[in-house]
Motif scaffolding. Structure first.
Motif, PDB file in Angstrom:
ATOM      1  N   ALA A 651       0.846  -1.208   0.000  1.00 46.15           N
ATOM      2  CA  ALA A 651       0.000   0.000   0.000  1.00 46.15           C
ATOM      3  C   ALA A 651       0.877   1.252   0.000  1.00 46.15           C
ATOM      4  O   ALA A 651       0.574   2.241  -0.670  1.00 46.15           O
ATOM      5  N   ASN A 652       1.992   1.217   0.747  1.00 46.86           N
ATOM      6  CA  ASN A 652       2.918   2.356   0.790  1.00 46.86           C
ATOM      7  C   ASN A 652       3.469   2.663  -0.601  1.00 46.86           C
ATOM      8  O   ASN A 652       3.564   3.825  -1.013  1.00 46.86           O
ATOM      9  N   VAL A 653       3.804   1.604  -1.350  1.00 51.43           N
ATOM     10  CA  VAL A 653       4.338   1.791  -2.709  1.00 51.43           C
ATOM     11  C   VAL A 653       3.243   2.345  -3.629  1.00 51.43           C
ATOM     12  O   VAL A 653       3.466   3.278  -4.391  1.00 51.43           O
ATOM     13  N   LEU A 654       2.022   1.773  -3.527  1.00 46.87           N
ATOM     14  CA  LEU A 654       0.919   2.225  -4.393  1.00 46.87           C
ATOM     15  C   LEU A 654       0.595   3.700  -4.142  1.00 46.87           C
ATOM     16  O   LEU A 654       0.248   4.441  -5.061  1.00 46.87           O
ATOM     17  N   LYS A 655       0.728   4.131  -2.883  1.00 51.32           N
ATOM     18  CA  LYS A 655       0.445   5.527  -2.528  1.00 51.32           C
ATOM     19  C   LYS A 655       1.309   6.483  -3.353  1.00 51.32           C
ATOM     20  O   LYS A 655       0.912   7.587  -3.686  1.00 51.32           O
ATOM     21  N   ASP A 668      -5.179  13.600  -3.580  1.00 53.03           N
ATOM     22  CA  ASP A 668      -6.460  13.328  -4.258  1.00 53.03           C
ATOM     23  C   ASP A 668      -6.897  11.878  -4.114  1.00 53.03           C
ATOM     24  O   ASP A 668      -8.044  11.532  -4.382  1.00 53.03           O
ATOM     25  N   ILE A 669      -5.951  11.009  -3.759  1.00 53.32           N
ATOM     26  CA  ILE A 669      -6.263   9.587  -3.762  1.00 53.32           C
ATOM     27  C   ILE A 669      -5.659   8.967  -2.511  1.00 53.32           C
ATOM     28  O   ILE A 669      -4.580   9.358  -2.072  1.00 53.32           O
ATOM     29  N   HIS A 670      -6.382   8.050  -1.870  1.00 55.54           N
ATOM     30  CA  HIS A 670      -5.863   7.414  -0.650  1.00 55.54           C
ATOM     31  C   HIS A 670      -5.784   5.906  -0.848  1.00 55.54           C
ATOM     32  O   HIS A 670      -6.586   5.326  -1.581  1.00 55.54           O
ATOM     33  N   VAL A 671      -4.820   5.295  -0.150  1.00 54.51           N
ATOM     34  CA  VAL A 671      -4.637   3.839  -0.252  1.00 54.51           C
ATOM     35  C   VAL A 671      -4.690   3.264   1.157  1.00 54.51           C
ATOM     36  O   VAL A 671      -4.003   3.754   2.061  1.00 54.51           O
ATOM     37  N   VAL A 672      -5.522   2.232   1.349  1.00 58.35           N
ATOM     38  CA  VAL A 672      -5.690   1.626   2.676  1.00 58.35           C
ATOM     39  C   VAL A 672      -5.631   0.115   2.531  1.00 58.35           C
ATOM     40  O   VAL A 672      -6.222  -0.451   1.594  1.00 58.35           O
ATOM     41  N   SER A 673      -4.915  -0.563   3.435  1.00 64.47           N
ATOM     42  CA  SER A 673      -4.894  -2.035   3.391  1.00 64.47           C
ATOM     43  C   SER A 673      -5.652  -2.590   4.592  1.00 64.47           C
ATOM     44  O   SER A 673      -5.632  -1.991   5.672  1.00 64.47           O
ATOM     45  N   GLN A 674      -6.327  -3.727   4.399  1.00 61.97           N
ATOM     46  CA  GLN A 674      -7.044  -4.385   5.500  1.00 61.97           C
ATOM     47  C   GLN A 674      -6.769  -5.879   5.430  1.00 61.97           C
ATOM     48  O   GLN A 674      -6.901  -6.480   4.362  1.00 61.97           O
ATOM     49  N   ILE A 675      -6.420  -6.448   6.577  1.00 66.65           N
ATOM     50  CA  ILE A 675      -6.114  -7.881   6.588  1.00 66.65           C
ATOM     51  C   ILE A 675      -7.400  -8.702   6.420  1.00 66.65           C
ATOM     52  O   ILE A 675      -7.395  -9.766   5.820  1.00 66.65           O
ATOM     53  N   LYS A 676      -8.532  -8.154   6.924  1.00 66.81           N
ATOM     54  CA  LYS A 676      -9.831  -8.820   6.709  1.00 66.81           C
ATOM     55  C   LYS A 676     -10.856  -7.740   6.359  1.00 66.81           C
ATOM     56  O   LYS A 676     -11.360  -7.051   7.247  1.00 66.81           O
TER      57      LYS A 676
END
Length: 749
Positions: A651-655, A668-676
């Motif tokens: 997610a850090n790289v995609l950001k 303008d765009i946010h990236v969030v990861s969720q384990i579930k």
């Protein structure tokens, strides 16, 4: 050092520098011209001849001929290729032929409007015809405003003034709207994202008023290089466009060089500060009396670099020959610096991207960029500032340690082989559309059958009647409110309720310096946040959340703040999906519930964490669009904790990667990861538009997911660290080779 070295000598020396990781040469090009068309008024010919113009570049010639045939055009050529003549020539021709003709010029900034006015007035003076051209902006005095409305042949303004001061008061502008022949939109590429979506609706309102007064103006648009100029121009103006992009202007040989500072901390892959390297490089050119422009990302950086360089060269050159240039300087000061650069009295200038747009400063010999400007289009704009028509020019991009900079310099093919980014707008974003329909109904009664863009807006009008904003009589909607809608709508934000930013540095003169949507304000305007306004640092002393006010004071600190948001995402609807055995990519609507938790203080030079504090704010909800990737088959050996860290790293790289690919600002765009993920229970990474209703960015990510994934893998692979660092996945992952695992995970998708 004996004697001064020439630029070719310094270029030859630089070739041996071990920090240069890519050297790209652009061949020179001769001018391609055509004689002035027969129909051009003799007074214009004489005025151009006095300025040494007896022929037109082929793109100027094509623009003039196409506009004469009544077609709308978008002219796309590099910086300093004479785009101004593409619109000034047909406009002056129209007024010379018929004194009642009018033109409206739109520029994204006040400085650019002022600069264009002085150039235009010089030609008009030499023509000897009484053509009145005026700028109409916040600085125009009331007495002049009246003259402009009644007698201005050419009215030069910006979209914000058109939206809030001209269109709502169109009855004062009858002579302009009745006789409007041309609408000029310069620097088209700046109208993207939320700002562009608003401006497209402002143009719809403008065309509606022109129809009411019986005029049907031709659009002349000009743009720096972007991938989709014709599409953007057509979306922005709602009119068919002819693209003119065969550049006839000459250029000298250009050397485009990527410079990566040496590593000072090997395990963490931290490099020497880009600012220090820029100071050293710029000093070399300036001491040899080579005219140089240095670009920095913020006002603070501009001032830091400027003071360093002035100190380094004060004995040889004197500090007056090196100047800064940024928003916040007074217009008189800016004009003086621009003139000094054109005349050669000023040897060096340190600037924010304020000089990236077409302000005329002549052509310098060297351009040094402190870090990647954020988009390919911006980089070419800044590079275009160096290179006299026939001389050699050098462009140096000095990378910082951030993932985005490292990706660009390690992947020169990505930069040089790609077309610049596409500019995206979504004028149909419901919040933006509703705002402008209110403004349109205030300006002129709205018929039930009337179109406003491609959507059928009858439902929205009925909703506004229910809300008692409009009143319906037969098939017509009338404004039914005491308020003035345009004054509450900012073209720079999509949120209904903005937080107003109040500067109280000088208590006697408290002033509003900006506004921000509520969702962004949670992480950027909390108590103790460092807020950058046009590059000046302000500390937030108090955020009054209930009254939507942030009180700030100017400070000078060596850190910035970054807030952590605890984000919960709920998938509301899935519109499109691509599914394989082990992964799936979806696009649809999501609800984002966010609550800020803590903020960190991060040192500007090394990006290390130097402190933190809590944030006390209520939860906010945002409905928007998102693209998300879910892993259906995960390696069971990894365990939940490791899997969570891997997702965070990707997610850090995609950001950093996503803004490069879809041409948008990082906020303008946010990236969030969720384990579930709540809706599926699967490990998921969400990429969502950070605006209510979305503006089309996540849609682009969904369409180009393979490209995004490959770019992310490439960045991690090429990073010089052994096992994860701030320039790629953010940190090392304990117990496993996180870097290799991340690469495998991305390859596996």
């Amino acid at each position: 050092m004996l004697g001064k070295q020439t630029l070719p000598e310094l270029i030859a020396q630089l070739r041996g520098n071990e920090n240069i990781i890519n050297w790209h040469e652009i061949e020179p090009q001769e001018a391609r011209t055509k004689p002035l068309p027969d129909g051009v008024d003799s007074r214009i010919r004489d005025a151009l001849a006095k300025r040494g113009i007896t022929e037109l570049y082929i793109h100027q010639h094509a623009a003039f001929q196409t506009v004469q045939q009544g077609e709308n055009i978008v002219a796309v050529t590099p910086t300093a290729s004479g785009k101004t003549l593409c619109y000034n020539l047909p406009v002056l021709q129209a007024v010379a032929a018929d004194d009642t003709s009018r033109a409206l010029y739109l520029f994204p900034t006040k400085a650019l409007a002022q600069d264009q006015k002085s150039e235009l007035n010089e030609i008009i003076k030499e023509m000897g015809i009484d053509i009145k051209s005026y700028t109409y902006d916040g600085d125009t005095s009331p007495a002049i405003r009246q003259i402009v409305r009644k007698a201005g042949h050419i009215v030069i303004t910006n979209p914000d003034m058109l939206h809030s001061a001209i269109l709502p008061h169109h009855t004062k502008w009858v002579s302009l709207f009745e006789n409007l022949k041309y609408i000029v939109i310069d620097e088209l590429h700046t109208y993207r994202g939320v700002f562009g979506s608003h401006v497209a609706n402002v143009i719809r309102r403008l065309k509606r008023i022109c129809r009411f007064y019986g005029s049907n103006p031709t659009f002349i648009c000009t743009s720096a290089t972007i991938a989709n100029p014709k599409e953007l121009a057509e979306q922005l103006t709602g009119a068919p466009m002819r693209l003119i992009d065969d550049n006839g202007a000459p250029r000298g040989r250009k050397h485009f060089v990527f410079y990566n500072p040496p590593i000072v901390n090997k395990p963490l892959n931290i490099r020497k500060s880009a600012t220090a390297e820029v100071n050293h490089l710029a000093k070399t050119f300036l001491k040899n009396k080579i005219q140089t422009i240095i670009f920095a990302r913020s006002r603070v950086r501009v001032e830091i670099i400027l003071s360093h360089i002035q100190e380094l060269v004060k004995n040889e050159l004197g500090t007056k020959s090196i100047r800064g240039y940024r928003g916040g300087y007074l217009p008189k000061q800016r004009r003086e610096i621009e003139k000094g650069l054109r005349d050669g009295d000023i040897l060096g200038v340190v600037s924010t991207n304020a000089l990236e747009l077409g302000v005329d400063i002549g052509q310098l010999q060297v351009c040094v960029m402190t870090g990647y400007p954020g988009s390919i289009a911006s980089t070419w704009q800044q590079a275009g500032r160096a290179g006299r028509r026939h001389g050699e020019a050098l462009i140096l991009m000095v990378a910082s340690s951030t993932p985005i900079d490292q990706y660009i310099v390690q992947n020169p093919d990505y930069f040089f082989d790609r077309t610049p980014e596409s500019a995206r707008i979504n004028p149909e974003n419901l919040l933006i559309l509703v705002d402008h329909l209110k403004c349109a109904a205030y300006e002129l009664p709205f018929k039930q059958s009337e179109a406003f863009g491609p959507l059928d807006v009858a439902d929205i009008m009925e909703y506004l009647v229910e809300e008692r904003v409009l009143h319906q009589n037969g098939d017509t909607f009338y404004w039914a409110n005491q308020s003035f809608p345009a004054s509450n709508i900012s073209l720079r934000s999509a949120s209904q309720e903005n937080v107003v930013i109040i500067d109280q540095t000088i208590t006697a003169a408290v002033k509003i310096i900006g506004e921000m949507d509520r969702f962004s304000a949670m992480t950027l305007l909390h108590d103790e946040a460092i807020y950058l306004h046009e590059g000046v640092q302000f500390q937030v002393e108090k955020l009054d959340w209930d009254h939507k006010k942030a009180y700030v004071r100017e400070v000078d600190v060596e850190y910035f703040t970054d807030a952590n948001l605890a984000v919960q995402l709920k998938v509301l609807e899935i519109d499109r999906s691509r599914v394989t055995d082990d992964a799936a990519v979806h696009y649809g609507d999501v609800a984002v519930n966010a609550i800020p938790t803590i903020f960190k203080k991060i040192k500007l030079s090394t990006f290390e964490n130097i402190g933190s504090g809590p944030i006390h704010l209520p939860e906010e909800e945002l409905h928007t669009s998102a693209a998300w990737l879910e892993l259906r088959e995960a390696d069971p050996e990894l365990g939940t904790k490791t899997m969570e860290q891997l997702l965070l790293g990707i997610a850090n790289v995609l950001k950093h990667i996503v803004p490069i690919l879809v041409m948008c600002d990082r906020s303008d765009i946010h990236v969030v990861s969720q384990i579930k993920a709540a809706h599926s229970g699967l490990p998921t990474i969400f990429v969502y538009d950070h605006y209510p209703g979305g503006i089309g960015l996540a849609d682009e990510v969904y369409k180009r997911f393979d490209e995004v994934k490959d770019a992310a893998r490439n960045l991690i692979q090429k990073c010089l660290c052994s096992d994860g660092c701030p320039s790629c996945i953010g940190t090392e992952i304990e117990g496993i080779n996180g870097k290799q695992k991340s690469i495998r995970l991305l390859a596996h998708l």
